[in-house]
Motif scaffolding. Sequence first.
Motif, short mmCIF file in Angstrom:
data_model
loop_
_atom_site.label_atom_id
_atom_site.label_comp_id
_atom_site.label_asym_id
_atom_site.label_seq_id
_atom_site.Cartn_x
_atom_site.Cartn_y
_atom_site.Cartn_z
N VAL A 244 18.74 19.67 17.56
CA VAL A 244 18.11 20.38 18.66
C VAL A 244 19.13 21.26 19.38
CG1 VAL A 244 18.52 18.57 20.35
CG2 VAL A 244 16.58 20.09 20.65
N ALA A 245 18.70 22.45 19.79
CA ALA A 245 19.57 23.31 20.58
C ALA A 245 19.83 22.67 21.94
CB ALA A 245 18.94 24.68 20.74
N SER A 246 20.83 23.17 22.63
CA SER A 246 21.15 22.61 23.93
C SER A 246 20.01 22.84 24.91
CB SER A 246 22.43 23.24 24.49
OG SER A 246 22.71 22.73 25.78
N SER A 247 19.62 21.79 25.59
CA SER A 247 18.59 21.91 26.62
C SER A 247 19.21 22.05 28.00
CB SER A 247 17.66 20.68 26.58
OG SER A 247 18.40 19.48 26.67
N ARG A 248 20.52 22.28 28.04
CA ARG A 248 21.20 22.57 29.30
C ARG A 248 21.04 24.06 29.64
NH1 ARG A 248 27.29 20.85 29.33
NH2 ARG A 248 26.98 21.41 31.53
#
Length: 630
Positions: A469-473
């Motif tokens: 998953v890509a960063s969710s930040r």
Amino acid sequence: MAGCHDILEETTRERFEPGFFKTEEGVVGGLTALYANLRRVYGQPYYYNATETGTDEYTYGAQADGNFQAADLSGLGIPDAQTSRFDVLWNASYAAINSSSGIIANATEAEMPAALIAEARFFRAFGYFQLVQAFGGVPLDLGGGILEFNTAPTLVSSRNTVPEVYSLAIFPDLVQAVADLEDNPRVNGGVTKNVARLILAKAYLTYGWWLENPNNIPTYPEASRTDPDGHDAQWYFQAAYDVATNAIDNPGPYMLQETFYDVNLAQNDRNSEIMLWADHTEYSAKYSESNVTGWDGGDAQNQAVWMVTWYFHTIKASADPATWSPVDAMFRTVQAGQSYSRMWSRMAPPIGVFTNTFADKTNDSRFNGTFTTAYRATWHYNPGRAENTLYGANFMPVGPNDRILSFLPSDPGGIDYSNTTFNSGTEAGYLPGRQDYVVPLTKISRADYPGLWKLGVYRQGSDYNDDKVASSRPYNILKFSELYFIAAEAAVKGANGSRTARDLINVIRSRAGKWRFDVAENQEKLEDYSAEMTNATPVTIDINYILDERSREYFGEGYRWYDLARTQKWEEYAGTYQISPKAGQDPVTVEREIEPYLYLRPVPVGQLDRMDGDEAYKTNYQNPGYRGGE
């Protein structure tokens, strides 16, 4: 933030029509789209590459493809109209600029609140400011007239000069935005008076450098280095200082965090130092604009940190304490903390980052709060692994979260890199008496190097264990701390005021001396070296010291190419670099060819292909140096 209670609600629309922008719902919807559009630039991995690779902060990594190798300018290609990844900025910016113009024109006619219109003015100016730094003069007429909203496709375009872009678009919009925006954000993360001040001060500073042109860097379209408003470079440096210090004195909801560690700690995202960010969330694929439970490859994902993360998951340990029986010591997971992002190894830091930029690793907390230098065993996060103990170098026991590989500040000598007995699965070696494999920072390679902790992926929830998953930040774009750097740089360039460049930089350096947590040791560290830090600051600050401090503060955040281009120090800072062919081997010096024309990025081939006109017309539209046959 103080005074902010509303949350940004996003509604996706395929297109906006003028009448919609004459309603408050339409204006708010258009502004929401402008905030969402930030995700297509900031955190986008190829734009990130374009702003960092080829500077003194990053070269290409072991798994780099042609995009990254060419960006390094070290003999493996040169970015051109087909390959330069500044196309990401060009393509995303013009959509936002046109939407901003639609909001400004129609909302003004409908007498919408001035503060709402000012948000659109900020985004239009911000887009043009980023474009003019990268490409030189760019079009102000998108088909409907200068700074007018265009609703019909057009196949013709003319570029304005750099002074025209600043004097007609950037400065007027930002001055008006400062006047009309509120001190506190309309929504969480929304632009405010001080956000506009930050970009206005930086635009004044950048334009002052452009007028001065100390190293005779060419511009395009060709234009005299004179200001249409009759001001000289010194006027703009003073204006940058005045606006920046005014913002510092009137902070509104913004303030510096207590420690550098707190600025980039995932659990402290969206803190009071961050003035603008490209937002993401792990709880909604719709509002994150990326799949929050796996790979989807969308163009709005925050994948920047993947590019600078090496393949640490190959680190091995032994399942047997006497006979080497290799098993994976690392499990790729986003739950182990910021140090363990998905790895692509497209970009690697040169050795000078650790020997020059971050030479002080004792007093200055920014080295520790920027990099992952200690990799701790994470196999226990894999639900299929039940071992309580593995055995690392020297068959010494390693438990969950114990060090398995470390980057050492210097080379102690005696490191065995043969991997004949204790095969780490990496290029690292080992020392007697240590269970962890080791690599000196003075002998890192394109394959083995410290990761970028500050941008690392983090998940608050406990229901997901997939690193794809890509960063969710959120990706941080603007920080309150930069106001101190802008004012200090302006002071170095001759601006006068009650604060000297040293005074301003020492605010940042004092904070850098305050420790709250040791990332490498993974434990609390309450130490204050602020006096040592400020005492070590030179009495007289020059531009090189400003650039060094900017790299220590903003390393790997996408600032560096802009900083070196603005000050025309790119060749001086990045003309050569050192890196080891293999970890542990003596470094080699690599030379880059940074020609003056490269200070302007090429207009993307997609723009040229969409335009009508003969080859001469398209050739003249392109920046010199990127034209066929040149």
